[in-house]
Design a protein around this motif. Structure first.
Motif, PDB file in Angstrom:
ATOM      1  N   ASP A 237      39.494  21.748  46.099  1.00  0.00           N
ATOM      2  CA  ASP A 237      39.060  21.383  47.074  1.00  0.00           C
ATOM      3  C   ASP A 237      39.435  21.470  48.235  1.00  0.00           C
TER       4      ASP A 237
ATOM      5  N   SER B  85      42.627  19.396  49.444  1.00  0.00           N
ATOM      6  CA  SER B  85      43.906  18.686  49.233  1.00  0.00           C
ATOM      7  C   SER B  85      44.615  19.145  49.228  1.00  0.00           C
TER       8      SER B  85
ATOM      9  N   PHE C 238      39.498  17.460  38.679  1.00  0.00           N
ATOM     10  CA  PHE C 238      38.299  17.354  39.651  1.00  0.00           C
ATOM     11  C   PHE C 238      37.258  17.466  38.075  1.00  0.00           C
TER      12      PHE C 238
ATOM     13  N   ARG D  64      37.480  13.493  42.185  1.00  0.00           N
ATOM     14  CA  ARG D  64      38.855  14.207  42.310  1.00  0.00           C
ATOM     15  C   ARG D  64      39.934  13.368  41.642  1.00  0.00           C
TER      16      ARG D  64
ATOM     17  N   THR E 231      44.438  14.606  51.687  1.00  0.00           N
ATOM     18  CA  THR E 231      43.040  14.855  50.992  1.00  0.00           C
ATOM     19  C   THR E 231      42.298  15.583  52.331  1.00  0.00           C
TER      20      THR E 231
ATOM     21  N   LYS F 124      37.927  16.510  53.478  1.00  0.00           N
ATOM     22  CA  LYS F 124      37.070  16.154  53.247  1.00  0.00           C
ATOM     23  C   LYS F 124      36.190  16.865  51.801  1.00  0.00           C
ATOM     24  N   ASP F 125      35.311  16.586  50.812  1.00  0.00           N
ATOM     25  CA  ASP F 125      34.794  17.363  49.971  1.00  0.00           C
ATOM     26  C   ASP F 125      33.512  16.736  50.419  1.00  0.00           C
TER      27      ASP F 125
ATOM     28  N   GLN G 226      31.267  17.582  48.278  1.00  0.00           N
ATOM     29  CA  GLN G 226      30.664  16.853  46.856  1.00  0.00           C
ATOM     30  C   GLN G 226      30.420  15.956  48.043  1.00  0.00           C
TER      31      GLN G 226
ATOM     32  N   ARG H 280      32.683  13.539  46.707  1.00  0.00           N
ATOM     33  CA  ARG H 280      33.401  13.117  45.047  1.00  0.00           C
ATOM     34  C   ARG H 280      34.579  12.036  46.161  1.00  0.00           C
TER      35      ARG H 280
ATOM     36  N   PHE I 168      38.245  10.701  45.589  1.00  0.00           N
ATOM     37  CA  PHE I 168      39.685  11.213  45.252  1.00  0.00           C
ATOM     38  C   PHE I 168      41.228   9.502  45.271  1.00  0.00           C
TER      39      PHE I 168
END
Length: 317
Positions: A125, A127, A141, A146, A159, A161-162, A164, A166, A168
């Protein structure tokens, strides 16, 4: 040493030798070995016998890997078998019991490091995961979450930004840490997990609780167990300096500093109680722990006693 090792002690020493030769010994394994070594004079005598054999074979531990072991394929199980053959032959034979947990330090961990090693991993992702010395972690994941499972040692997570959105989370044997767009370290052992936040916020939920028990912000640290959390405290100076190979301490007892340096080297590092309380401030090179120890001896009223390359004692000067 006048104490003569018995057959059982020699078998145990050989088993420890083979475990270290695998290159997969954890920090917990090293602590267990140190406790075994200190438990009886016969254990120390047995280990000295192994060291003597090692010298005769012109082998250097990695923690005790060398010559014949290095020429073998990098297969921990094969290296253990070769080490056992060498040690058992040198110690006069005998049967080695393989049932101990020491033979399976991490199982199939996704990522791991040996003593003194650090590793940076870019996750799917975006990260970033850093593993400190003698650490092991799994990464999973899926469509909903995550997740990183820290099995042993210490990690730093930054981390990303995702897309989706999700969550973390990091799981240890003591509970769960949820990142809220943040950078933080997690260190776990048998007794507890310690979390230090470098940026933004995390939520901490001990395993025995159903909801978050603590919110931790940048510059804060706390220790938690499966049943609860300790007080929130200010983080020490540069708590993540280890990713650059540095240990930075401010007014810490010498015993604590040595324990931290000891995580980055193989073997036994002891401290005489007479100097354990000396207050230490400074920066130390974790890539060269012998140099770090020498710096302590030059700065403080202590001296280093090298009983072997892998057995060092810090005593009053």
């Amino acid at each position: 040493m006048n104490t003569e090792p018995d057959r059982a002690a020699l078998r145990q020493a050989a088993a420890w030798y083979a475990q270290f030769c695998s290159g997969e010994a954890t920090a917990s394994d090293t602590a267990d070995w140190q406790a075994w070594l200190a438990a009886a004079p016969a254990h120390r005598a047995a280990w000295q016998r192994v060291e003597h054999l090692q010298a005769r074979l012109q082998q250097l531990p990695a923690p005790i890997a060398a010559g014949a072991l290095q020429r073998a394929p990098h297969d921990p199980a094969m290296q253990r078998r070769r080490a056992l053959k060498l040690v058992v032959f040198g110690l006069g034979g005998g049967v080695i019991a393989l049932g101990s947990r020491h033979w399976l330090p991490w199982g199939q961990a996704d990522y791991r490091t040996a003593a003194g090693e650090r590793r940076e991993i870019r996750l799917a992702d975006g990260s970033t995961l850093w593993l400190d010395t003698a650490s092991a972690a799994d990464v999973r994941f899926d469509a909903a979450l995550r997740r990183v499972r820290l099995r042993d040692g210490e990690i730093l997570i930054r981390t990303a930004k995702d897309a989706q959105q999700r969550p973390f989370v990091v799981n240890t044997g003591h509970g769960r840490i949820r990142a809220l767009g943040t950078e933080f370290t997690v260190r776990t052992g048998d007794d507890a997990t310690v979390v230090t936040v470098l940026a933004d916020v995390v939520e901490i939920t001990p395993a025995a609780l159903s909801g978050p028990a603590a919110t931790l912000r940048a510059g804060q640290t706390l220790r938690f167990t499966a049943s609860g959390v300790g007080p929130v405290e200010a983080a020490g100076p540069a708590p993540a300096a280890w990713i650059n190979g540095r240990l930075i301490v401010d007014d810490r007892p010498l015993a604590e500093v040595l324990a931290e340096i000891g995580r980055y080297r193989r073997g036994l590092l002891q401290c005489d109680p007479a100097v354990a309380g000396l207050r230490v401030s400074g920066a130390f090179d974790l890539a060269d722990t012998d140099a770090a120890l020498a710096a302590l001896a030059q700065t403080f009223p202590v001296r280093l006693g090298y009983r072997s390359r892998w057995w060092v004692r810090v005593d009053p000067a």
